[in-house]
Design an enzyme around this catalytic site. Structure first.
Site, mmCIF file in Angstrom:
data_model
loop_
_atom_site.group_PDB
_atom_site.id
_atom_site.type_symbol
_atom_site.label_atom_id
_atom_site.label_comp_id
_atom_site.label_asym_id
_atom_site.label_seq_id
_atom_site.Cartn_x
_atom_site.Cartn_y
_atom_site.Cartn_z
ATOM 1 N N SER A 142 0.866 -1.183 0.000
ATOM 2 C CA SER A 142 0.000 0.000 0.000
ATOM 3 C C SER A 142 0.899 1.228 0.000
ATOM 4 O O SER A 142 2.039 1.180 0.486
ATOM 5 C CB SER A 142 -0.854 -0.011 1.270
ATOM 6 O OG SER A 142 -1.341 1.280 1.558
ATOM 7 N N TYR A 146 -1.781 -0.741 10.391
ATOM 8 C CA TYR A 146 -1.993 -1.044 8.965
ATOM 9 C C TYR A 146 -0.777 -0.592 8.157
ATOM 10 O O TYR A 146 -0.209 -1.367 7.380
ATOM 11 C CB TYR A 146 -3.272 -0.359 8.464
ATOM 12 C CG TYR A 146 -3.533 -0.619 6.995
ATOM 13 C CD1 TYR A 146 -4.091 -1.823 6.581
ATOM 14 C CD2 TYR A 146 -3.186 0.325 6.031
ATOM 15 C CE1 TYR A 146 -4.308 -2.070 5.233
ATOM 16 C CE2 TYR A 146 -3.402 0.087 4.687
ATOM 17 C CZ TYR A 146 -3.968 -1.115 4.284
ATOM 18 O OH TYR A 146 -4.161 -1.369 2.941
HETATM 19 N N1 LIG Z 1 -8.707 -0.389 -1.449
HETATM 20 C C1 LIG Z 1 -7.655 0.349 -1.212
HETATM 21 O O1 LIG Z 1 -7.722 1.590 -1.251
HETATM 22 C C2 LIG Z 1 -6.326 -0.313 -0.959
HETATM 23 C C3 LIG Z 1 -5.174 0.489 -1.009
HETATM 24 C C4 LIG Z 1 -3.938 -0.092 -0.784
HETATM 25 C C5 LIG Z 1 -3.840 -1.441 -0.524
HETATM 26 N N2 LIG Z 1 -4.972 -2.196 -0.469
HETATM 27 C C6 LIG Z 1 -4.793 -3.634 -0.185
HETATM 28 O O2 LIG Z 1 -5.455 -4.383 -1.191
HETATM 29 C C7 LIG Z 1 -5.839 -5.645 -0.663
HETATM 30 C C8 LIG Z 1 -7.302 -5.893 -0.984
HETATM 31 O O3 LIG Z 1 -8.087 -4.941 -0.281
HETATM 32 P P1 LIG Z 1 -9.533 -4.435 -0.759
HETATM 33 O O4 LIG Z 1 -9.489 -2.959 -0.794
HETATM 34 O O5 LIG Z 1 -9.949 -5.195 -1.957
HETATM 35 O O6 LIG Z 1 -10.387 -4.825 0.544
HETATM 36 P P2 LIG Z 1 -11.643 -5.802 0.734
HETATM 37 O O7 LIG Z 1 -12.672 -5.560 -0.299
HETATM 38 O O8 LIG Z 1 -11.984 -5.673 2.174
HETATM 39 O O9 LIG Z 1 -11.014 -7.245 0.449
HETATM 40 C C9 LIG Z 1 -10.121 -7.863 1.334
HETATM 41 C C10 LIG Z 1 -10.032 -9.312 0.948
HETATM 42 O O10 LIG Z 1 -9.088 -9.955 1.847
HETATM 43 C C11 LIG Z 1 -9.703 -11.126 2.353
HETATM 44 N N3 LIG Z 1 -9.228 -11.435 3.708
HETATM 45 C C12 LIG Z 1 -9.229 -10.631 4.799
HETATM 46 N N4 LIG Z 1 -8.759 -11.294 5.858
HETATM 47 C C13 LIG Z 1 -8.456 -12.549 5.434
HETATM 48 C C14 LIG Z 1 -7.949 -13.707 6.061
HETATM 49 N N5 LIG Z 1 -7.637 -13.738 7.383
HETATM 50 N N6 LIG Z 1 -7.766 -14.818 5.309
HETATM 51 C C15 LIG Z 1 -8.067 -14.814 4.006
HETATM 52 N N7 LIG Z 1 -8.543 -13.765 3.353
HETATM 53 C C16 LIG Z 1 -8.742 -12.642 4.065
HETATM 54 C C17 LIG Z 1 -11.192 -10.862 2.335
HETATM 55 O O11 LIG Z 1 -11.902 -12.081 2.198
HETATM 56 P P3 LIG Z 1 -12.712 -12.831 3.370
HETATM 57 O O12 LIG Z 1 -13.234 -11.780 4.302
HETATM 58 O O13 LIG Z 1 -13.767 -13.566 2.615
HETATM 59 O O14 LIG Z 1 -11.692 -13.736 3.989
HETATM 60 C C18 LIG Z 1 -11.341 -10.063 1.040
HETATM 61 O O15 LIG Z 1 -11.473 -10.912 -0.052
HETATM 62 C C19 LIG Z 1 -5.549 -5.582 0.837
HETATM 63 O O16 LIG Z 1 -4.304 -6.214 1.105
HETATM 64 C C20 LIG Z 1 -5.438 -4.098 1.108
HETATM 65 O O17 LIG Z 1 -4.654 -3.811 2.238
HETATM 66 C C21 LIG Z 1 -6.214 -1.666 -0.685
#
Ligand SMILES: NC(=O)c1ccc[n+]([C@@H]2O[C@H](COP(=O)([O-])OP(=O)(O)OC[C@H]3O[C@@H](n4cnc5c(N)ncnc54)[C@H](OP(=O)(O)O)[C@@H]3O)[C@@H](O)[C@H]2O)c1
Length: 252
Positions: free
Chosen positions: A143, A157
């Protein structure tokens, strides 16, 4: 690089960036291994992907990435089911957090376990497979918050994502002379469940479409490190890393 990465494993594929990356890679004709804890959502996604792309294979597994042994077992099963793994996208992540010392350590511990220890377990499992087959592309979703420790509820985070970025840098250096490629992605704000719960600035937030287009295009180019989406977040990346605290304090 050069050869198409045909079989791709994505963790955190039940929502947000992981789910949308799965759609994009499926549309490119790639086979997918998809994991997350909410298996029902993966089943629905699998049906959707196979209906739209009948020629591909989609294997799914319920997986909690904080269960180290399960990560290794599931990655091995998906490798066998798909007939090899060409790319693993370490994407599962959690955005929970609370001010350190405010008596709500559990949210911070869960984020540290999922984002850093969970990513490490995924790297262990992926690299065991890649080292045995002598090739592969490991993608770590860090991130932009890895660039600077963020105050308050986002402290852990940002620290967990800095850990992921350091891991990616270390592995890229270690494996530079091999056919195992390591890419670290540093996304800025992209509209998903996580960013809306975190209350990220809407003026800076990219659409899911824009964000995932940039991620998929960067993944296919296989650079060592990419801040995205767009010039805006590349600029913020440079600013956060190189400008003095007096200026960047306004950004964090
Ligand atoms: N959106 C942003 O602005 C942003 C920016 C920078 C980085 N990111 C990174 O991008 C990645 C995806 O995030 P997102 O924005 O798409 O968020 P999201 O919609 O909340 O998705 C997170 C995903 O991670 C899975 N997850 C969470 N805890 C888990 C666990 N213990 N075991 C297995 N799976 C798990 C969730 O699935 P389940 O709950 O079904 O397990 C879900 O599929 C993350 O690493 C986040 O930190 C996001």
């Amino acid at each position: 690089m050069g050869k198409t990465r045909k079989n791709i494993l994505i963790t955190g594929a039940s929502s947000g960036l992981g789910e949308e990356m799965a759609r994009r890679f499926a549309a490119k004709g790639r086979n997918l291994g998809l994991c997350a804890r909410r298996e029902g959502r993966l089943e629905t996604l699998r049906e959707e992907l196979l209906a739209a792309n009948p020629g591909i294979s989609v294997a799914i597994r319920g997986l909690d990435v904080t269960d180290h042994d399960a990560v290794a077992a599931v990655f091995g099963e998906l490798r066998d089911e798909l007939g090899g793994l060409d790319r693993v996208v370490v994407n599962a992540g959690l955005g929970k957090g609370a001010k350190i010392g405010s008596g709500r350590a559990e949210a911070n511990l869960a984020t540290a376990r999922t984002n850093f220890i969970g990513a490490l377990s995924q790297c262990e499992a992926a690299l065991e497979i890649f080292r045995a087959q002598k090739y592969g592309h490991l993608v770590l979703v860090s991130s932009i918050s890895a660039d600077r420790g963020l105050p308050g509820a986002k402290a852990v985070y940002s620290a967990s994502k800095a850990g992921v970025a350091a891991l990616g840098e270390a592995l890229a250096a270690e494996l530079a002379k091999t056919d195992i490629v390591v890419t670290t992605l540093l996304p800025g704000f992209i509209a998903t469940d996580m960013s809306s719960k975190a209350g990220d600035s809407s003026a800076l937030t990219a659409t899911l479409d824009e964000g995932v287009s940039a991620m998929v295009s960067a993944i296919e180019k296989e650079p060592r490190r990419a801040a995205l989406p767009g010039l805006k977040w590349q600029g913020i990346d440079v600013a956060l890393r190189f400008l003095p605290n007096e200026l960047t304090n306004r950004l964090v």
